[in-house]
Motif scaffolding. Structure first.
Motif, PDB file in Angstrom:
ATOM      1  N   GLY A  75       0.805  -1.228   0.000  1.00 58.06           N
ATOM      2  CA  GLY A  75       0.000   0.000   0.000  1.00 58.06           C
ATOM      3  C   GLY A  75       0.826   1.261   0.000  1.00 58.06           C
ATOM      4  O   GLY A  75       0.266   2.353  -0.100  1.00 58.06           O
ATOM      5  N   GLY A  76       2.128   1.145   0.136  1.00 51.49           N
ATOM      6  CA  GLY A  76       2.952   2.350   0.110  1.00 51.49           C
ATOM      7  C   GLY A  76       4.213   2.174   0.932  1.00 51.49           C
ATOM      8  O   GLY A  76       4.501   1.087   1.460  1.00 51.49           O
ATOM      9  N   PHE A  77       4.976   3.262   1.038  1.00 52.76           N
ATOM     10  CA  PHE A  77       6.230   3.280   1.776  1.00 52.76           C
ATOM     11  C   PHE A  77       6.084   4.232   2.957  1.00 52.76           C
ATOM     12  O   PHE A  77       5.205   5.111   2.973  1.00 52.76           O
ATOM     13  N   GLY A  78       6.933   4.063   3.937  1.00 51.75           N
ATOM     14  CA  GLY A  78       6.857   4.940   5.098  1.00 51.75           C
ATOM     15  C   GLY A  78       8.126   4.866   5.926  1.00 51.75           C
ATOM     16  O   GLY A  78       9.099   4.198   5.566  1.00 51.75           O
ATOM     17  N   GLN A  79       8.085   5.533   7.065  1.00 46.22           N
ATOM     18  CA  GLN A  79       9.190   5.555   8.008  1.00 46.22           C
ATOM     19  C   GLN A  79       8.682   5.089   9.372  1.00 46.22           C
ATOM     20  O   GLN A  79       7.640   5.539   9.833  1.00 46.22           O
ATOM     21  N   GLU A  80       9.405   4.172   9.976  1.00 44.89           N
ATOM     22  CA  GLU A  80       9.075   3.673  11.308  1.00 44.89           C
ATOM     23  C   GLU A  80      10.371   3.624  12.129  1.00 44.89           C
ATOM     24  O   GLU A  80      11.307   2.905  11.791  1.00 44.89           O
ATOM     25  N   ARG A  81      10.405   4.469  13.160  1.00 40.45           N
ATOM     26  CA  ARG A  81      11.569   4.547  14.051  1.00 40.45           C
ATOM     27  C   ARG A  81      12.859   4.758  13.251  1.00 40.45           C
ATOM     28  O   ARG A  81      13.887   4.130  13.494  1.00 40.45           O
ATOM     29  N   GLY A  82      12.769   5.618  12.272  1.00 39.44           N
ATOM     30  CA  GLY A  82      13.932   5.962  11.466  1.00 39.44           C
ATOM     31  C   GLY A  82      14.245   4.959  10.383  1.00 39.44           C
ATOM     32  O   GLY A  82      15.294   5.074   9.720  1.00 39.44           O
ATOM     33  N   MET A  83      13.374   3.977  10.151  1.00 41.51           N
ATOM     34  CA  MET A  83      13.613   2.946   9.140  1.00 41.51           C
ATOM     35  C   MET A  83      12.657   3.142   7.962  1.00 41.51           C
ATOM     36  O   MET A  83      11.491   3.483   8.157  1.00 41.51           O
ATOM     37  N   SER A  84      13.169   2.905   6.766  1.00 41.00           N
ATOM     38  CA  SER A  84      12.305   2.887   5.591  1.00 41.00           C
ATOM     39  C   SER A  84      11.594   1.537   5.545  1.00 41.00           C
ATOM     40  O   SER A  84      12.241   0.480   5.617  1.00 41.00           O
ATOM     41  N   VAL A  85      10.276   1.558   5.438  1.00 41.07           N
ATOM     42  CA  VAL A  85       9.500   0.323   5.479  1.00 41.07           C
ATOM     43  C   VAL A  85       8.515   0.288   4.322  1.00 41.07           C
ATOM     44  O   VAL A  85       8.225   1.314   3.688  1.00 41.07           O
TER      45      VAL A  85
END
Length: 390
Positions: A351-361
């Motif tokens: 569904g897309g890309f994002g950032q979690e705790r400084g990580m690209s996910v």
């Protein structure tokens, strides 16, 4: 008493005899009371007795006994071929079991509370790790592996082989997929391997997909390059030049045969617009081409190719505790269908890309991904709208 004899013998007197009748003939040696002597010798002088089935022919008229010539034994080619095939079968069987005993096994598919029940078909979890085990410094330099320690996952794939005539599916799980991990906070899926090895990774995949994993296969850097070398390289057609110094990759456009080091750089590089999503597509394409080469007659029936390939696979791959070399053979033949266009290759709908705790996910599309997993669990064809093409 009269002087005439009345024919009745008197006691003490011999009856009168006719001396003339009792006299022997002239020249006879018989006495007056002798009988003609008949014994075995006299019978022999009279000639041999007649045999019960007729008299034999004289010796000079008897035909010589003609014995049939000895029969020449025909060569029993059927038996010889059967013995030869039996010897070959025993030799091949012994070699297979010896190679199977050399497999590195790990308890990757352990039971746990709430584990998904068995689903239709057969599911393989295929992992490509960045393990540098067994490589010296020169080999690490040749393969451009870097100096990182430990084991992490560069590749995570799920292969579903149906029990019916539905085409198999090779599903890539991007390593940056953001999923729940038992005992930890939600993280990228490859973190499960770093936290708890194959067991936690398999559990994370089963929990996220609802599919029960039946077999496990893992190959590190050295194993991957060694297998490519064992089959004599793999031909790939590249649309545009590819350069990535970090992966040791420098390829020109066009169809070419990749050796072990080039193949490793080709499946590892992220130097493209979509990064990891482009990489998983290349990994599926190359893995299918590798399996097609490994199961081709030029490799299977060439002992100088097939035996080193089997030995490298046994020594460099890691499988589950209940897995055997013939399971890996079935995996290889199932992968051929993707090269011929008969199988389905795709990535989990995202569904897309994002950032979690400084990580690209990478986030999965919850509805589409669950519909895809349900189709696999029930051995149904994957709907066309769920097939992701990069």
């Amino acid at each position: 008493m009269s002087g005439r004899w009345d024919g009745r013998p008197e006691p003490g007197r011999r009856p009168p005899t006719d001396r003339t009748a009792m006299m022997p003939e002239a020249g006879s040696r018989q006495g007056p009371y002798s009988r003609p002597r008949q014994n075995q010798y006299s019978r022999q002088r009279q000639g041999p007795p007649t045999p019960p089935y007729g008299s034999p022919l004289p010796a000079r008229e008897r035909e010589p006994i003609r014995r049939p010539p000895p029969r020449r034994k025909k060569p029993r080619w059927g038996r010889r071929i059967g013995v030869f095939l039996l010897v070959i079968l025993l030799a091949v069987g012994g070699l297979v079991f010896w190679i199977d005993s050399r497999l590195t096994r790990e308890e990757a598919l352990a039971d746990y509370p709430g584990r998904p029940a068995e689903t239709a078909g057969t599911n393989w979890l295929i992992v490509g790790s960045d393990s540098r085990e067994g490589l010296d410094e020169d080999q690490q330099s040749d393969l451009a592996t870097g100096q990182a320690a430990g084991r992490r996952t560069d590749t995570i794939m799920l292969l579903h082989i149906p029990d019916n005539d539905v085409a198999p599916t090779l599903l890539s799980l991007p390593r940056d997929s953001f999923v729940p991990i038992e005992g930890y906070d939600a993280n990228r899926i490859n973190a499960a391997f770093a936290f708890g090895g194959p067991q936690l990774l398999a559990r994370t995949v089963e929990t996220a997909t609802g599919l029960r994993i039946d077999h496990y296969a893992e190959v590190g850097f050295s194993g991957f390059a060694g297998i490519v070398e064992s089959v004599g390289g793999v031909e790939m057609c590249i649309d545009e030049p590819m350069q990535d110094p970090l992966a040791g990759l420098d390829l020109q456009a066009g169809c070419q045969e990749l050796d072990g080091a080039q193949a490793l750089g080709y499946v590892r590089t992220r130097a493209s617009a979509l990064g990891d999503l482009d990489r998983v597509e290349r990994q599926r394409e190359f893995l299918s081409a590798l399996m097609q080469k490994a199961t081709s007659p030029g490799v299977l029936f060439n002992p100088f190719r097939s035996i080193p390939l089997a030995l490298d696979t046994a020594e460099l791959a890691i499988v589950g505790e209940d897995d055997h070399i013939w399971h890996l053979g079935g995996l290889a033949f199932a992968m051929r269908s993707f090269v011929n266009g008969e199988g389905v290759t795709t990535t989990v709908p995202f569904g897309g890309f994002g950032q979690e705790r400084g990580m690209s996910v990478v986030y999965w599309d919850e509805a589409k991904s669950q519909e895809l997993f349900s189709a696999l669990a029930e051995d149904r064809p994957v709907p066309a709208e769920l097939i992701v093409t990069e």
